[in-house]
Design a protein around this motif. Structure first.
Motif, PDB file in Angstrom:
ATOM      1  N   ALA A 119       0.849  -1.199   0.000  1.00 33.45           N
ATOM      2  CA  ALA A 119       0.000   0.000   0.000  1.00 33.45           C
ATOM      3  C   ALA A 119       0.880   1.242   0.000  1.00 33.45           C
ATOM      4  O   ALA A 119       1.910   1.287   0.668  1.00 33.45           O
ATOM      5  CB  ALA A 119      -0.886   0.003   1.242  1.00 33.45           C
ATOM      6  N   MET A 160      -3.272   4.704  -2.932  1.00 40.22           N
ATOM      7  CA  MET A 160      -4.579   4.864  -2.291  1.00 40.22           C
ATOM      8  C   MET A 160      -5.218   6.228  -2.540  1.00 40.22           C
ATOM      9  O   MET A 160      -6.293   6.535  -2.021  1.00 40.22           O
ATOM     10  CB  MET A 160      -4.427   4.633  -0.781  1.00 40.22           C
ATOM     11  CG  MET A 160      -4.098   3.201  -0.425  1.00 40.22           C
ATOM     12  SD  MET A 160      -5.451   2.092  -0.846  1.00 40.22           S
ATOM     13  CE  MET A 160      -6.646   2.585   0.395  1.00 40.22           C
ATOM     14  N   GLY A 209      -4.638   6.510   5.747  1.00 43.21           N
ATOM     15  CA  GLY A 209      -4.201   5.115   5.874  1.00 43.21           C
ATOM     16  C   GLY A 209      -2.772   4.998   6.378  1.00 43.21           C
ATOM     17  O   GLY A 209      -2.475   4.200   7.275  1.00 43.21           O
ATOM     18  N   LYS A 244      -1.548   3.387   9.945  1.00 44.67           N
ATOM     19  CA  LYS A 244      -0.532   2.324   9.962  1.00 44.67           C
ATOM     20  C   LYS A 244       0.656   2.716  10.852  1.00 44.67           C
ATOM     21  O   LYS A 244       1.190   1.898  11.598  1.00 44.67           O
ATOM     22  CB  LYS A 244      -0.058   2.070   8.521  1.00 44.67           C
ATOM     23  CG  LYS A 244       1.179   1.206   8.383  1.00 44.67           C
ATOM     24  CD  LYS A 244       0.864  -0.255   8.282  1.00 44.67           C
ATOM     25  CE  LYS A 244       2.128  -1.076   8.043  1.00 44.67           C
ATOM     26  NZ  LYS A 244       1.851  -2.492   7.918  1.00 44.67           N
ATOM     27  N   ILE A 263      -5.075  -3.553   3.936  1.00 48.12           N
ATOM     28  CA  ILE A 263      -4.989  -2.123   3.631  1.00 48.12           C
ATOM     29  C   ILE A 263      -6.073  -1.376   4.405  1.00 48.12           C
ATOM     30  O   ILE A 263      -7.222  -1.834   4.459  1.00 48.12           O
ATOM     31  CB  ILE A 263      -5.220  -1.871   2.115  1.00 48.12           C
ATOM     32  CG1 ILE A 263      -4.069  -2.451   1.315  1.00 48.12           C
ATOM     33  CG2 ILE A 263      -5.385  -0.394   1.820  1.00 48.12           C
ATOM     34  CD1 ILE A 263      -4.023  -1.982  -0.119  1.00 48.12           C
TER      35      ILE A 263
END
Ligand code: FAD
Length: 299
Positions: free
Chosen positions: A62, A83, A131, A135, A182
């Protein structure tokens, strides 16, 4: 590769590129090519792509803004999933906010501040997507993603799954988001705040960042995590390494925990510099600095 690219083009509206140079997609402006580079336009496209990639056994990665990634010079032989198109933002009746994994953190913060929603204003200026920030549990000045996160929708080859914040186990610059999932969307809960005060805080953070981090060359922010009780930049500085360079990579004169790309830096230059910093700091203090940046791909 071309057969898989053709199959992906059947199910994706967005680009499916072969051999896309990843230096175009990282803030360091460093990185070899991606076997495949795709940009799903919806959660459905993302799930379909993950399903197909699992069927053909192709590894994937990702990619958000690429602000915390060092891609090696040989590139990444699998599929890079960009993304950037998953940018939705929905303020819901239950007081939570559902945001797409590709939404820029700055856009999210601006919208939250306008609505008098507090909790992420101190992160203003971090060049991340939602995202990537989940993470890495991005944070600054005492706030982090963990402080507002209720849960996240994680996409995988078997479909979408909701993980609570507890399960996501957010720690200092780390989370339990597995490498085969993801963050398609995050569910956030802010606290009420005064829009004017929040906006003042955003402006102050942006100003402070420009002052402390305006290094003027491509970089990936702090290269090393702060070891408990220490500041990485200070350990590097006190080891006399400020300004030291290898090839096109240089420890910033302005911020000793930043490595800048002076022009034409290779990932190999940055990795050599990282190794040297670790060796010198360890020799002087006994502390092994742990990189915060994610190193991926092949040499
Ligand atoms: C100038 C500058 C200042 C910075 N300041 C800070 C700071 O103050 N605090 C801080 O915490 N960080 C800071 N950073 C680092 C960086 O912005 C954060 O780590 C950020 O969270 C990375 O987000 P990204 O979208 O760029 O992720 P990327 O760099 O694209 O990816 C980082 C990691 O997350 C993974 N990833 C990306 N998107 C997803 C997704 N949707 N689902 C699952 N995994 C995903 C990637 O595979 C990779 O492992 C800074 C960086 C720069 C360049």
């Amino acid at each position: 590769m071309n057969v898989i690219a053709a199959a992906l083009r059947e199910i994706l509206q967005g680009p499916v590129l072969v051999g896309e140079p990843l230096r175009r997609h990282t803030t360091w402006r460093i990185g070899g090519p991606a076997g495949l580079f795709i940009a799903p336009q919806s959660e459905e496209e993302l799930l379909a792509a993950l399903h197909l990639l699992a069927r053909v056994n192709m590894p994937w990665l990702a990619l958000g803004t690429g602000s915390n990634i060092l891609v090696r010079d040989g590139g990444f032989r699998g599929a890079v999933i960009h993304m950037g198109a998953l940018q939705s933002i929905a303020f819901r009746d239950d007081g939570t906010v559902k945001v797409g994994g590709g939404l820029s953190m700055m856009r999210l913060i601006r919208q939250a501040v306008q609505r008098g929603l507090a909790g992420l204003e101190d992160l203003a200026g971090i060049p991340a997507t939602v995202g990537g920030a989940v993470k890495m549990n991005a944070g600054a000045a005492g706030q982090d993603m963990a402080g507002v996160l209720e849960g996240a929708l994680l996409a995988g080859s078997e479909g979408m799954e909701y993980w609570t914040a507890e399960r996501l186990d957010m720690r200092y610059r780390a989370s339990a988001v597995p490498s085969d999932r993801i963050v398609a969307a995050a569910i956030l809960r802010f606290t009420p705040g005064d829009p004017e005060r929040l906006e003042a805080c955003v402006q102050q953070r942006l100003h402070a960042r420009r002052k402390a981090q305006g290094v003027g060359k491509p970089n990936a922010g702090s290269v090393f995590k702060n070891p408990p009780g220490h500041q990485a930049w200070r350990l590097i500085d006190e080891s006399g390494l400020r300004g030291h360079s290898i090839g096109g990579a240089q420890i910033s004169e302005k911020h000793a925990n930043f490595i800048i790309n002076r022009g034409g830096a290779k990932a190999a230059d940055v990795l050599s510099l990282i190794g040297q910093i670790q060796e010198v700091v360890r020799g002087r203090t006994g502390i092994m600095l742990e990189p915060e940046v994610q190193v991926i791909g092949e040499a």
